[in-house]
Write a protein that holds these residues in place. Structure first.
Motif, short mmCIF file in Angstrom:
data_model
loop_
_atom_site.label_atom_id
_atom_site.label_comp_id
_atom_site.label_asym_id
_atom_site.label_seq_id
_atom_site.Cartn_x
_atom_site.Cartn_y
_atom_site.Cartn_z
N ALA A 111 5.13 7.48 5.47
CA ALA A 111 4.84 6.77 4.12
C ALA A 111 5.84 7.24 3.14
CB ALA A 111 3.28 6.92 3.72
N ASP A 112 6.08 8.54 2.97
CA ASP A 112 6.95 9.04 1.85
C ASP A 112 8.33 8.56 2.15
OD1 ASP A 112 4.94 10.60 1.00
OD2 ASP A 112 5.48 12.66 1.90
N LEU A 113 8.80 8.08 3.24
CA LEU A 113 10.04 7.57 3.57
C LEU A 113 10.05 5.97 3.00
CD1 LEU A 113 10.99 9.53 6.55
CD2 LEU A 113 12.01 9.80 4.58
N ALA A 135 0.79 -1.38 -0.02
CA ALA A 135 0.03 0.10 0.06
C ALA A 135 0.94 1.30 -0.10
CB ALA A 135 -1.06 -0.11 1.10
N ASP A 136 0.28 2.39 -0.22
CA ASP A 136 1.08 3.55 -0.13
C ASP A 136 0.66 4.38 1.12
OD1 ASP A 136 -1.68 4.31 -0.29
OD2 ASP A 136 -1.52 5.68 -2.22
N HIS A 137 0.22 3.77 2.29
CA HIS A 137 0.18 4.37 3.58
C HIS A 137 0.63 3.55 4.52
CE1 HIS A 137 -3.24 2.02 2.72
NE2 HIS A 137 -3.32 1.77 3.96
N VAL A 138 0.70 4.15 5.80
CA VAL A 138 1.15 3.38 7.12
C VAL A 138 0.16 2.67 7.70
CG1 VAL A 138 1.86 3.70 9.53
CG2 VAL A 138 3.18 4.93 7.38
N THR A 139 0.35 1.48 8.07
CA THR A 139 -0.83 0.59 8.82
C THR A 139 0.08 0.50 10.24
OG1 THR A 139 -1.58 -0.51 7.17
CG2 THR A 139 -1.75 -1.59 9.16
N HIS A 140 -0.73 0.90 11.43
CA HIS A 140 -0.21 0.82 12.88
C HIS A 140 -0.85 -0.47 13.23
CE1 HIS A 140 1.19 4.89 13.84
NE2 HIS A 140 0.38 5.11 12.79
N VAL A 141 0.28 -1.21 13.75
CA VAL A 141 0.01 -2.72 14.31
C VAL A 141 0.26 -2.65 15.96
CG1 VAL A 141 0.74 -5.11 13.90
CG2 VAL A 141 0.93 -3.64 11.90
N PRO A 142 -0.79 -2.84 16.72
CA PRO A 142 -0.44 -2.74 18.05
C PRO A 142 -0.18 -4.39 18.66
CG PRO A 142 -2.91 -3.03 17.52
CD PRO A 142 -2.14 -2.82 16.33
N GLY A 143 0.76 -4.12 19.67
CA GLY A 143 0.73 -5.45 20.25
C GLY A 143 -0.54 -5.99 21.25
N VAL A 144 -0.57 -7.36 21.24
CA VAL A 144 -1.51 -7.98 21.86
C VAL A 144 -1.13 -9.08 22.81
CG1 VAL A 144 -3.50 -7.42 20.24
CG2 VAL A 144 -2.26 -9.51 20.05
N TYR A 145 -1.73 -9.62 23.65
CA TYR A 145 -0.93 -10.55 24.67
C TYR A 145 -1.90 -11.72 25.04
CZ TYR A 145 -2.96 -7.08 27.86
OH TYR A 145 -3.57 -6.36 28.60
N ASP A 146 -3.25 -11.52 25.09
CA ASP A 146 -4.07 -12.42 25.48
C ASP A 146 -5.73 -12.31 24.53
OD1 ASP A 146 -5.61 -10.33 26.62
OD2 ASP A 146 -5.22 -10.95 28.53
N PRO A 147 -6.28 -13.02 24.75
CA PRO A 147 -7.82 -13.03 24.09
C PRO A 147 -8.35 -11.88 24.06
CG PRO A 147 -7.64 -15.45 24.70
CD PRO A 147 -6.35 -14.66 25.36
N ALA A 148 -8.49 -11.28 25.46
CA ALA A 148 -9.20 -9.99 25.72
C ALA A 148 -8.40 -9.04 24.97
CB ALA A 148 -9.29 -9.69 27.19
N SER A 149 -7.24 -8.77 25.02
CA SER A 149 -6.58 -7.66 24.48
C SER A 149 -6.85 -7.67 22.89
CB SER A 149 -5.03 -7.44 24.82
OG SER A 149 -4.37 -8.71 24.56
N ALA A 150 -6.52 -9.11 22.25
CA ALA A 150 -6.81 -9.14 20.96
C ALA A 150 -8.24 -8.77 20.45
CB ALA A 150 -6.53 -10.78 20.45
N ALA A 151 -9.14 -9.18 21.04
CA ALA A 151 -10.60 -8.65 21.00
C ALA A 151 -10.65 -7.20 20.83
CB ALA A 151 -11.57 -9.38 21.94
#
Length: 270
Positions: free
Chosen positions: A205-207, A12-28
């Motif tokens: 994204a430009d970088l 893609a031509d944009h940034v996607t932020h990917v957060p950390g998760v650690y258990d089912p509740a945080s993933a949900a």
């Protein structure tokens, strides 16, 4: 948990932020917040399962086991995971990557270690024998020049993207993009880093940056909230004053948003 989805984000031509998760509740919660991918880091597993800081010793089996627990609540949202222990040789790397794939992991953040030649050999083996796993090659070095050379070697070996450790400033990212045109970059927005500027998504994204990882933000926030709660109970005998998730939500947190008990939960302020 398709690697194709992660590769599409890199294209893609944009940034996607990917957060950390650690258990089912945080993933949900991450999925309900609208994130298109999530990250399971060795640091998060060490903190929440082992009660220790991560010193690079979180076993691959622990990460795979935790990923399998997250799988049912992710609903197809791709999972990226750290890959350090269990990747000592090309053969071991392939075996462990396939175990990750069976656990539902779609992408690897592969630690390079001190030997860049061995790291490149691992990447080549993974590309050839585990193509269904997207591969981000982490590259460290004594300075930007060495880091860029490692990135070059890893991209040549077939990595889908490179993660230049310690390279966060616009000038260094621009230099890497100029020397490796067309190679997607991933950066870590570390909660422990000091100094440096906070580039905007448009600037990143430009970088050439396509993914920004936030491995510990949710863990640190959760532990802070837990600390305040325990202190309030010790001091006051209750935690009424501490901001918490409504109890009624807990029972339905991992239900599908369109399910009979999940209506409206995606609209709560989390």
């Amino acid at each position: 948990m398709s690697a194709a989805d992660l590769r599409a984000m890199l294209a893609a031509d944009h940034v996607t932020h990917v957060p950390g998760v650690y258990d089912p509740a945080s993933a949900a919660l991450a999925v309900r917040a609208g994130h298109r991918a999530v990250h399971l880091s060795g640091e998060a597993v060490a903190a929440t399962m082992l009660g220790q800081p991560d010193l690079g010793f979180t076993p691959a089996t622990q990460i795979a086991d935790r990923a399998a627990v997250l799988l049912p609540v992710l609903g197809g949202t791709p999972l990226l995971a750290d890959a350090a222990i269990g990747y000592d040789s090309p053969h071991h790397a392939v075996w462990t990557a396939l175990a990750y794939q069976r656990a539902g992991i779609g992408g690897l953040r592969l630690d390079d270690g001190p030997d860049a030649t061995l790291a490149a050999a691992r990447i080549t083996a993974l590309v050839e024998q585990a193509p269904q796993v997207m591969l981000i090659a982490q590259a460290g070095g004594s300075g930007p020049a060495e880091t860029i050379e490692r990135c070059r070697a890893f991209a040549t070996a077939g990595a889908d993207a490179v993660l230049p450790l310690g390279v966060r400033e616009a000038d260094d990212l621009g230099r890497l993009r100029a020397e490796l045109p067309g190679v997607p970059m991933v950066v870590i927005r570390s909660e422990t880093a000091t100094g440096g500027s906070r580039l905007s998504d448009a600037e990143l994204a430009d970088l050439g940056v396509r993914l920004v990882l936030h491995p510990l933000a949710a863990v640190l926030a959760a532990l802070r909230a837990a600390s305040l709660t325990y202190r309030a109970i010790a001091d006051e005998g209750h935690a009424t004053q501490v901001d918490r998730l409504p109890p009624a939500v807990l029972a339905t947190l991992t239900e599908r948003p369109d399910g009979p008990t999940g209506r409206g939960i995606d609209k709560i302020d989390t």
